[in-house]
Design an enzyme around this catalytic site. Structure first.
Site, PDB file in Angstrom:
ATOM      1  N   ARG A  44       0.813  -1.222   0.000  1.00  0.00           N
ATOM      2  CA  ARG A  44       0.000   0.000   0.000  1.00  0.00           C
ATOM      3  C   ARG A  44       0.846   1.272   0.000  1.00  0.00           C
ATOM      4  O   ARG A  44       0.443   2.288   0.578  1.00  0.00           O
ATOM      5  CB  ARG A  44      -0.960  -0.002   1.192  1.00  0.00           C
ATOM      6  CG  ARG A  44      -1.916  -1.179   1.229  1.00  0.00           C
ATOM      7  CD  ARG A  44      -2.844  -1.211   0.008  1.00  0.00           C
ATOM      8  NE  ARG A  44      -3.719  -2.351   0.071  1.00  0.00           N
ATOM      9  CZ  ARG A  44      -3.447  -3.544  -0.457  1.00  0.00           C
ATOM     10  NH1 ARG A  44      -2.311  -3.735  -1.113  1.00  0.00           N
ATOM     11  NH2 ARG A  44      -4.293  -4.544  -0.348  1.00  0.00           N
TER      12      ARG A  44
ATOM     13  N   CYS B 258     -11.323  -0.145   2.228  1.00  0.00           N
ATOM     14  CA  CYS B 258     -10.778  -0.641   3.498  1.00  0.00           C
ATOM     15  C   CYS B 258     -10.254   0.511   4.342  1.00  0.00           C
ATOM     16  O   CYS B 258      -9.500   1.361   3.862  1.00  0.00           O
ATOM     17  CB  CYS B 258      -9.654  -1.644   3.246  1.00  0.00           C
ATOM     18  SG  CYS B 258     -10.210  -3.222   2.569  1.00  0.00           S
TER      19      CYS B 258
ATOM     20  N   GLU C 161      -5.562   2.957   6.049  1.00  0.00           N
ATOM     21  CA  GLU C 161      -5.289   2.830   4.620  1.00  0.00           C
ATOM     22  C   GLU C 161      -5.927   3.998   3.878  1.00  0.00           C
ATOM     23  O   GLU C 161      -5.412   4.459   2.861  1.00  0.00           O
ATOM     24  CB  GLU C 161      -5.834   1.501   4.096  1.00  0.00           C
ATOM     25  CG  GLU C 161      -5.562   1.262   2.622  1.00  0.00           C
ATOM     26  CD  GLU C 161      -5.914  -0.136   2.165  1.00  0.00           C
ATOM     27  OE1 GLU C 161      -6.294  -0.290   1.000  1.00  0.00           O
ATOM     28  OE2 GLU C 161      -5.821  -1.079   2.976  1.00  0.00           O
TER      29      GLU C 161
END
Length: 304
Positions: free
Chosen positions: A176, A224, A294
């Site tokens: 990420r 998310c 995130e």
């Protein structure tokens, strides 16, 4: 910093048609929250974006929004210029498996396009929303795979509209994250190379789509909420700590998947951010594990 009135009144006529004042931004967010941009632009070409940046360089903060997923747009008045890259959406095939793709090109459409060309590699992206620019900036992925694995080159603009090219050896990425996100530039296109399709691709695509069915895909969310800590599932941790159903205003933790915060009506970004804090605090208090968001909060790409 130059005042709104003075800056706007000094725009060239051709930019006056492009730049809007006091533009609501909630419609650009999959979460459906956010305030109002002082200035807003959605350029339709690289050249137009360059001209806009050159005019605004050093005069006010500049924000960038892609597909509007994985981001929380602050409430209230957002001072400065907000740019949407959604209209930068061309794709130019340079061979059977290589293409230059503008940052506003839809990631779901890219997956559909390469599958139609008997190419493969992005099956893990099944069901992931957003644009290719945002996907590269955050190395979107699933199952241990990421979009940056297929990126050969990234083209970006600095605050003055100058083109910068990052070849694969000039940036790094991981779970990420992509180092280009820390460079203070706007990604405008990427060069990607895929591979020939394989017999097992269809099953892999189907498996990832099945996994997405366990997520609240038909509700308003930013995707998310937290990254998975090493060795753990953020969703499982949140579930075990009793976070499902927690709410602040109209922001609520999904009872389908605890790593999703939903806007069930009139949630504000402040409601969502407060709920994120509550969930992280609960997991840390019960499990001693720190969760890292995130979802990003919209912040200036360039400041003055």
């Amino acid at each position: 910093m130059i005042s709104l009135d003075n800056l706007y009144s000094s725009l060239p006529d051709r930019l006056m048609r492009t730049i809007k004042e006091n533009q609501p931004l909630s419609q650009l967010s999959t979460l459906g929250t956010g305030g109002v941009a002082e200035f807003f632009a959605s350029p339709e070409s690289l050249e137009e974006l360059q001209e806009i940046l050159r005019f605004y360089a050093g005069k006010c903060p500049v924000y960038v929004i892609g597909g509007g997923s994985n981001i929380i747009i602050p409430d209230g008045n957002i001072k400065g210029l907000t740019i949407s890259t959604r209209n930068l959406k061309s794709i130019n095939w340079l061979g059977n498996f290589t293409a230059e793709i503008q940052s506003g090109f839809s990631l779901p459409l890219l997956l559909k396009t390469i599958r139609g060309r008997n190419s493969g590699g992005l099956e893990f992206a099944a069901g992931i929303p957003g644009t290719i620019g945002g996907a590269v900036a955050g190395n979107a992925g699933a199952g241990g795979k990421g979009i940056c694995d297929f990126v050969d080159e990234v083209r970006a603009l600095d605050s003055a509209g100058n083109l910068r090219i990052y070849r694969r050896s000039e940036f790094d990425y991981g779970y990420r994250r992509c180092s280009i996100s820390d460079e203070g530039v706007i990604i405008v296109s990427v060069l990607m190379t895929f591979r020939e399709s394989r017999a097992e691709d269809e099953k892999e695509f189907s498996d990832f789509m099945t996994r997405r069915k366990n997520q609240p895909l038909n509700s308003r969310s930013a995707g998310c909420t937290f990254k998975n800590p090493e060795g753990y599932s953020a969703g499982k941790l949140l579930d075990e700590c009793g976070c499902k159903g927690l709410c602040v205003g109209d922001a609520v933790v999904s009872d389908i998947h605890a790593n999703f915060i939903l806007n069930r009506g009139k949630a504000s970004s402040s409601d969502v951010l407060r709920l994120i804090e509550i969930c992280a605090s609960k997991v840390y208090g019960d499990m001693g594990i720190k969760l890292e968001p995130e979802i990003k909060t919209l912040s200036p790409c360039f400041c003055v």
